[in-house]
Design an enzyme around this catalytic site. Structure first.
Site: not given
Length: 385
Positions: A191, A195, A268, A299, A319, A367, A369
């Site tokens: 996914r 663009r 994880r 990040r 992180e 996982y 969202d």
């Protein structure tokens, strides 16, 4: 005397539990899933008890105000969905701002816009038109002749070519998952947004934003008037909690619930390094990904940019993904083939539990969202009585 006879003669634990039940529902975990179930079942007139092993409600969406900044204590949580029902539901509890997720990638000091779009392609190759960008990507894809991607590396190269894969995908992904990209399943990156427009909005979803005032305020509204016990670990006195309610909603790790009888599922872990800086603006963006392999963190989050918070200081979080060990917080299920087969065994055990329902990212080993967690919780609440 009568009670002694009952206890001595009845061996069925389910019957014994019903003798002392004080609640209709015991909800283990106060994250989004558990809090929605508690809220919805209380609306139906049920008596709920929520227990939470941490010293605060909210699970991983917990936010804490410091220096007038709502700090996302367990990583960036950016709400996005195309599901109008979910969007309308969460907006009952908070007003959302117009925050648009537009992360930046830092590769050894080179900066690139994400997701992969015309800005990225210009920064990478100097191309200025969609036709030039497509030609460059097709040229790189043709070198590898990948027809059916067998792993994440092949999938990524077949989508965006070698240069972007090596600079912006490989190092970041291998840090995130702790495995070589050739050992990761292709579906992880299927996914990936690509663009051919100058659009830095990471998500394609119709609805997106950050709750004004932070996520903790949402959970507080959901749990208002409901009994919540913090610093309370279900496993410290399992028999006691099993006998407290007619039904149990369990949002912890499904393999832990069954005492790892088939072995441990893999997850994880994450470590967070917080720093308060005596400056108004550190990096100019809420999220900057560090995509080279040498930088140990994935990040840096600068929290004030989520809500444009007014403060003379700023707070950042680095992180660090890590290998999960038993007893630590589990963040990301490893949904590869081996773990999926193991989860199926636990799922079959779960179906025989009767009064225990497993939910959320850890209970369902998915996982999710945030919008998916809400959707799953609402579907379950509709079925429950």
């Amino acid at each position: 005397m009568k009670s002694n006879i009952i206890l001595n003669s009845i061996k069925n634990k389910d019957i014994i539990r019903r003798i002392n039940m004080n609640y209709d529902y015991l909800i283990v975990g106060s994250g989004l899933f558990g809090s929605i179930i508690a809220y919805e079942m209380t609306k139906k007139g049920k008596k709920c008890l929520v227990i939470e092993k941490r010293d605060h409600i909210g699970g991983n969406v917990y936010t804490e105000k410091t220096e007038n900044i709502n700090v996302h204590k367990y990583g960036a949580h950016i709400f996005h969905t195309n599901n109008r029902q979910v969007w309308d539901y969460i907006n009952r509890f908070a007003d959302f701002n117009r925050y648009t997720n537009s992360p930046v990638a830092n590769y050894k000091g080179e900066l690139y816009n994400l997701p992969f779009n015309m800005n990225t392609f210009y920064q990478m190759w100097g191309v200025k038109t969609p036709q030039e960008a497509k030609a460059k990507i097709e040229e790189q894809k043709a070198e590898f002749k990948i027809e059916n991607p067998k792993n994440l590396e092949e999938q990524a190269i077949s989508l965006i070519g070698k240069d972007i894969y090596e600079k912006l995908v490989k190092g970041y992904t291998e840090k995130q998952w702790g495995r070589d990209c050739r050992d990761l399943p292709a579906f992880i990156i299927k996914r990936l947004p690509v663009r051919y427009t100058f659009d830095n909005n990471y998500f394609n979803d119709l609805y997106q934003g950050i709750p004004i005032g932070g996520y903790t305020a949402i959970i507080e509204k959901m749990l208002e008037g409901i009994e919540v016990r913090l610093n309370t670990d279900f496993f410290d006195d399992r028999d006691k909690w099993m006998g407290m309610a007619d039904k149990i909603i369990f949002t912890g790790m499904i393999d832990q619930y069954f005492d790892y009888c088939y072995g441990e599922l893999e997850y994880r872990g994450l470590d967070f390094e917080f720093e308060t800086l005596d400056m108004e603006n550190y990096q100019g963006n809420a999220v900057i990904n560090y995509t080279d392999a040498e930088t140990p963190f994935t990040r840096i989050i600068e929290h004030k940019h989520f809500e444009s918070s007014e403060s003379p200081k700023t707070i950042i979080t680095r992180e660090y993904p890590k290998t999960w060990s038993k007893g630590e917080e589990a963040y990301y299920p490893m949904n590869d083939e081996k773990n999926s087969k193991l989860f199926e065994k636990y799922q079959k055990l779960a179906e025989s539990e009767g009064n225990v329902i497993f939910g959320g990212r850890l209970g369902m080993y998915q996982y999710f969202d945030m919008w998916q967690v809400i959707d799953e919780a609402l579907k379950l609440a509709e079925k429950l009585d």
